[in-house]
Motif scaffolding. Structure first.
Motif, short mmCIF file in Angstrom:
data_model
loop_
_atom_site.label_atom_id
_atom_site.label_comp_id
_atom_site.label_asym_id
_atom_site.label_seq_id
_atom_site.Cartn_x
_atom_site.Cartn_y
_atom_site.Cartn_z
N LEU A 114 1.06 75.27 -22.10
CA LEU A 114 1.07 76.07 -23.32
C LEU A 114 1.03 75.15 -24.54
O LEU A 114 1.61 74.06 -24.52
CB LEU A 114 2.31 76.95 -23.37
CG LEU A 114 2.31 78.26 -22.57
CD1 LEU A 114 1.25 79.20 -23.09
CD2 LEU A 114 2.16 78.01 -21.09
N PRO A 115 0.36 75.57 -25.61
CA PRO A 115 0.28 74.72 -26.81
C PRO A 115 1.64 74.57 -27.48
O PRO A 115 2.53 75.41 -27.34
CB PRO A 115 -0.71 75.46 -27.70
CG PRO A 115 -0.69 76.88 -27.23
CD PRO A 115 -0.42 76.82 -25.76
N ARG A 116 1.78 73.50 -28.26
CA ARG A 116 3.06 73.18 -28.88
C ARG A 116 3.44 74.16 -29.99
O ARG A 116 4.61 74.23 -30.37
CB ARG A 116 3.01 71.76 -29.46
CG ARG A 116 2.84 70.67 -28.44
CD ARG A 116 4.08 70.47 -27.59
NE ARG A 116 5.23 70.03 -28.38
CZ ARG A 116 6.43 69.84 -27.86
NH1 ARG A 116 6.65 70.07 -26.58
NH2 ARG A 116 7.44 69.43 -28.62
N ASP A 117 2.48 74.92 -30.53
CA ASP A 117 2.83 75.87 -31.58
C ASP A 117 3.24 77.22 -31.00
O ASP A 117 3.51 78.17 -31.73
CB ASP A 117 1.67 76.05 -32.56
CG ASP A 117 0.43 76.68 -31.93
OD1 ASP A 117 0.36 76.76 -30.69
OD2 ASP A 117 -0.47 77.08 -32.69
N ASP A 118 3.31 77.33 -29.67
CA ASP A 118 3.74 78.53 -28.96
C ASP A 118 5.17 78.30 -28.50
O ASP A 118 5.50 77.23 -27.96
CB ASP A 118 2.82 78.75 -27.76
CG ASP A 118 3.04 80.08 -27.05
OD1 ASP A 118 4.21 80.43 -26.79
OD2 ASP A 118 2.05 80.74 -26.70
N VAL A 119 6.06 79.30 -28.71
CA VAL A 119 7.45 79.14 -28.30
C VAL A 119 7.58 78.78 -26.83
O VAL A 119 8.49 78.07 -26.41
CB VAL A 119 8.26 80.42 -28.63
CG1 VAL A 119 7.78 81.61 -27.81
CG2 VAL A 119 9.75 80.20 -28.44
N ARG A 120 6.63 79.23 -26.02
CA ARG A 120 6.66 78.90 -24.59
C ARG A 120 6.26 77.45 -24.34
O ARG A 120 6.55 76.90 -23.28
CB ARG A 120 5.72 79.84 -23.83
CG ARG A 120 6.11 81.30 -23.91
CD ARG A 120 5.02 82.21 -23.37
NE ARG A 120 3.80 82.13 -24.16
CZ ARG A 120 2.66 82.76 -23.87
NH1 ARG A 120 2.59 83.52 -22.79
NH2 ARG A 120 1.61 82.64 -24.65
N GLY A 121 5.59 76.84 -25.32
CA GLY A 121 5.16 75.46 -25.17
C GLY A 121 6.28 74.46 -25.34
O GLY A 121 6.20 73.33 -24.87
N THR A 122 7.33 74.87 -26.04
CA THR A 122 8.50 74.00 -26.21
C THR A 122 9.65 74.44 -25.32
O THR A 122 10.53 73.66 -24.99
CB THR A 122 8.96 73.98 -27.67
OG1 THR A 122 9.23 75.32 -28.10
CG2 THR A 122 7.87 73.39 -28.56
N ALA A 123 9.64 75.73 -24.95
CA ALA A 123 10.61 76.31 -24.01
C ALA A 123 12.05 75.90 -24.29
O ALA A 123 12.64 75.11 -23.58
CB ALA A 123 10.22 75.94 -22.57
N PRO A 124 12.64 76.45 -25.35
CA PRO A 124 14.06 76.20 -25.60
C PRO A 124 14.93 76.73 -24.46
O PRO A 124 14.45 77.48 -23.61
CB PRO A 124 14.32 76.98 -26.90
CG PRO A 124 13.22 77.98 -26.99
CD PRO A 124 12.03 77.37 -26.32
N THR A 125 16.18 76.36 -24.46
CA THR A 125 17.04 76.66 -23.32
C THR A 125 17.21 78.15 -23.06
O THR A 125 17.47 78.55 -21.92
CB THR A 125 18.43 76.03 -23.52
OG1 THR A 125 18.97 76.50 -24.77
CG2 THR A 125 18.34 74.52 -23.55
N TRP A 126 17.06 79.00 -24.09
CA TRP A 126 17.23 80.43 -23.88
C TRP A 126 16.00 81.09 -23.27
O TRP A 126 16.03 82.28 -22.98
CB TRP A 126 17.61 81.12 -25.20
CG TRP A 126 16.76 80.72 -26.37
CD1 TRP A 126 17.01 79.74 -27.27
CD2 TRP A 126 15.51 81.31 -26.78
NE1 TRP A 126 16.01 79.66 -28.21
CE2 TRP A 126 15.08 80.62 -27.94
CE3 TRP A 126 14.72 82.35 -26.28
CZ2 TRP A 126 13.90 80.93 -28.60
CZ3 TRP A 126 13.54 82.66 -26.95
CH2 TRP A 126 13.15 81.97 -28.09
#
Length: 352
Positions: free
Chosen positions: A232-244
């Motif tokens: 997933l691209p870095r500008d997508d919340v799924r691309g960074t996948a925070p802990t929540w």
């Protein structure tokens, strides 16, 4: 068997059995450098998608003031111009944000902020009432949530809000709130074939609440388009996948969730449905109170999701086969108390 409408809890409002989640159409916004949106979107396509959903019988549109730092509500209001009475608008409040900078700034659970937030949402949505107003702070202690009931009831009496609820994955808190909040009519919570929510559904049955099922397609995993190699691209919340956010890790689909998708794919598609349509059919078969709100940002996504309405719930034997396939995987799942409470945006360390 087709399914068209369901009651919105004890409110007397009737909604389509399928809603449209509007997180993605909010476009980019962030907490610092961490994205909270789904990347860049085409606002014109978003407007077309909302209007196409209406054409196909979808009447419930779920958004939040924080999506796109206000932009999501503006786009939804624009899309519903001239058709407002055909739609049921659900939005949320509780997280604070800077509209101009498109930045999340914290949270505010005060009655004063609630009054300001509803006024701002009405303006952005270009409407005179919000049909379902939801507290967005899922982990708020019950006494602090109860302190908002008086203000919410005043907003109902003033005609600005028709009904209210709480977006939370905490069944005990949802139940305690519904016990004392006369106008509470719904709880929005995570629910999908990948992640059941029996305790929350029991609360909904006990208090006659609508179950608004967010994440019914596992943030895209149940569309079948992702593989272990997908990034997933870095500008997508799924691309960074925070802990929540549990479905993705380091910008890739989490292998344990892909295994679950593979385990149920055959059973969900056995009668000719697409994987996404089968996943929605499972939710309708799971509970007569549940309204899934899959996110969409294109006309094509809306059309595929809405086609599930014609097929309706999974047949009992098909539902049983899905459950059989998942039994072993579920027994090894994370305990509910340990899991992230997706998809609430993270609360910044510095609070206003």
């Amino acid at each position: 068997m087709a399914v068209s409408t369901r009651p919105l809890g004890r409110s007397g409002i009737e909604v389509s059995a399928l809603g449209m989640g509007c997180w993605a159409i909010g476009g980019p916004w962030a907490e610092g450098n961490r994205p909270l949106g789904w990347g860049a979107v085409d606002d014109e396509e978003s407007v077309r998608a909302v209007r196409r959903a209406l054409d196909l019988g979808v009447t419930l549109f779920d958004t939040a003031d924080t999506y796109g730092a206000g932009h999501g509500e503006r786009i939804l209001g624009r899309a519903l111009a001239g058709r407002r009475d055909e739609a049921v608008i659900a939005t949320k409040w509780g997280y604070t944000f800077d509209e101009a900078a498109r930045q999340a700034t914290g949270e505010d659970a005060s009655p004063g902020y609630l009054r300001r937030a509803v006024t701002d949402s009405l303006r952005r949505l270009d409407t005179d009432r919000i049909d379902l107003y939801q507290l967005h702070l899922g982990d708020l202690p019950v006494p602090r949530a109860e302190a908002l009931i008086g203000t919410l009831e005043e907003l109902v009496a003033d005609g600005l809000v028709r009904a209210y609820g709480w977006s939370t994955d905490r069944a005990d808190r949802a139940g305690a709130f519904a016990q004392v909040a006369r106008g509470a009519t719904a709880v929005q919570h995570g629910l999908s074939v990948l992640r059941d929510a029996p305790a929350m559904l029991a609360v909904c049955d006990k208090h006659e609440l609508a179950s608004i099922a967010r994440g019914p397609l596992g943030m895209g995993l149940l569309t079948g388009k992702y593989t272990p190699e997908s990034t997933l691209p870095r500008d997508d919340v799924r691309g960074t996948a925070p802990t929540w956010l549990e479905w993705f890790r380091s910008g890739r689909p989490a292998p344990e969730w892909l295994r679950r998708v593979a385990a149920v794919r055959g059973a969900l598609t056995a009668d000719g449905r697409t994987l996404a349509q089968g996943a929605l059919g499972w939710i309708w078969a799971r509970s007569g109170r549940t309204v899934p709100i899959p996110g969409a940002r294109t006309v094509a996504q809306v059309e595929e999701n809405a086609a599930a309405l014609r097929r309706g719930p999974l047949a009992p034997d098909q539902f049983a086969e899905v459950e059989r396939q998942l039994a072993a995987l579920r027994s090894a799942a994370l305990r509910d108390a340990d899991r992230p409470h997706w998809p609430m945006p993270p609360v910044p360390a510095a609070r206003p």
